[in-house]
Motif scaffolding. Structure first.
Motif, short mmCIF file in Angstrom:
data_model
loop_
_atom_site.label_atom_id
_atom_site.label_comp_id
_atom_site.label_asym_id
_atom_site.label_seq_id
_atom_site.Cartn_x
_atom_site.Cartn_y
_atom_site.Cartn_z
N LEU A 9 0.84 -1.21 0.00
CA LEU A 9 0.00 0.00 0.00
C LEU A 9 0.87 1.25 0.00
O LEU A 9 0.57 2.22 -0.71
N PHE A 10 1.95 1.23 0.78
CA PHE A 10 2.88 2.35 0.80
C PHE A 10 3.42 2.64 -0.60
O PHE A 10 3.46 3.78 -1.05
N THR A 11 3.82 1.56 -1.29
CA THR A 11 4.37 1.72 -2.65
C THR A 11 3.32 2.27 -3.61
O THR A 11 3.61 3.17 -4.40
N GLN A 134 -10.33 5.24 1.60
CA GLN A 134 -11.45 4.31 1.59
C GLN A 134 -10.98 2.85 1.55
O GLN A 134 -11.66 1.96 2.09
N ARG A 135 -9.82 2.63 0.92
CA ARG A 135 -9.28 1.26 0.84
C ARG A 135 -8.68 0.77 2.14
O ARG A 135 -8.59 -0.44 2.38
N ALA A 136 -8.25 1.71 2.99
CA ALA A 136 -7.62 1.33 4.26
C ALA A 136 -8.61 0.54 5.11
O ALA A 136 -9.77 0.92 5.24
N GLY A 138 -8.53 0.14 8.26
CA GLY A 138 -8.61 0.63 9.63
C GLY A 138 -7.44 0.22 10.50
O GLY A 138 -7.30 0.70 11.63
N SER A 139 -6.58 -0.65 10.00
CA SER A 139 -5.43 -1.09 10.78
C SER A 139 -4.37 0.00 10.82
O SER A 139 -4.28 0.83 9.91
N SER A 140 -3.57 -0.03 11.85
CA SER A 140 -2.54 1.00 12.02
C SER A 140 -1.49 0.93 10.93
O SER A 140 -0.95 1.95 10.50
N ARG A 141 -1.19 -0.27 10.44
CA ARG A 141 -0.16 -0.40 9.40
C ARG A 141 -0.61 0.18 8.07
O ARG A 141 0.19 0.72 7.32
N ASP A 142 -1.91 0.12 7.78
CA ASP A 142 -2.43 0.74 6.57
C ASP A 142 -2.36 2.26 6.66
O ASP A 142 -1.93 2.94 5.73
N TRP A 143 -2.81 2.79 7.78
CA TRP A 143 -2.78 4.25 7.97
C TRP A 143 -1.35 4.75 7.98
O TRP A 143 -1.06 5.82 7.42
#
Length: 206
Positions: A9-11, A134-136, A138-143
């Motif tokens: 997701l970061f990439t 919207q794709r996140a 809710g986890s901390s690693r996604d945010w």
């Protein structure tokens, strides 16, 4: 690493926003808009533009969908309005009006509009950020992945505009004026493309 930050997701966020906001492409436009400024004023304009762009994108990413729905505004409408605003700025660059002195207000206005928005925080960047949020899940690693990627893009933008000072010294006043005219032409093309894409979206939705 992937347990702390969602690397994929970061990439995706970094590459998408980097391509849309285009730090290298902002250099000639930044030079055109700030050609009459001093080194200190240009640095201040770069910082202000980054903060304005970041504020706009973060605000839309968090609350944009609710705001657009409440005001009954579609994403193509937002894209078309941004394109029209960019077209007005492009005309000023092409005709030289952007270089006309406006004591006390020029630096601030240029940093906020059009540099901060809609040049950096344009419809593309706004819509992309809204979609990634919207794709996140809710986890901390996604945010954390989204935030880190966005901050890194902002750093790249700031570095590109800081590098523009060196380009300005190399080109001189005449070279900067030429770059401003070329930037105006390119910006006009970008604006027309934004409007055309918005019209296409309207037609397809009809």
């Amino acid at each position: 690493m992937n347990d702390i930050v969602h690397v994929r997701l970061f990439t995706e966020v970094f590459i998408t926003l980097f391509v849309i906001m285009d730090p290298p492409g902002t250099v000639p436009i930044f030079l055109g808009l700030t050609g009459a400024m001093t080194h200190k004023q240009r640095s201040h304009a770069a910082r202000t533009a980054i903060f304005v762009a970041a504020g706009v994108i973060v605000s839309f990413a968090l609350f944009g969908q609710q705001l657009l729905s409440y005001m009954h505004i579609s994403l193509p409408a937002l894209q078309a309005s941004g394109g029209l605003l960019l077209l007005l700025i492009a005309m000023e660059l092409l005709t030289g009006k952007m270089e006309e002195p406006q004591p006390g207000t020029k630096g601030v206005n240029v940093a906020m509009v059009p540099l901060g928005t809609p040049l950096l925080a344009g419809p593309g960047a706004i819509v992309a950020s809204m979609l990634f949020v919207q794709r996140a899940d809710g986890s901390s690693r996604d945010w954390l992945a989204i935030v880190l990627a966005f901050v890194l893009v902002c750093v790249c933008l700031w570095a590109a505009m800081r590098f523009a000072n060196i380009v300005h010294r190399i080109l001189g006043e005449s070279g900067t004026l030429l770059v401003a005219r070329i930037a105006g032409l390119l910006l006009a093309a970008i604006a027309v493309q934004l409007v055309a894409d918005a019209v296409t979206a309207f037609v397809q939705a009809a």
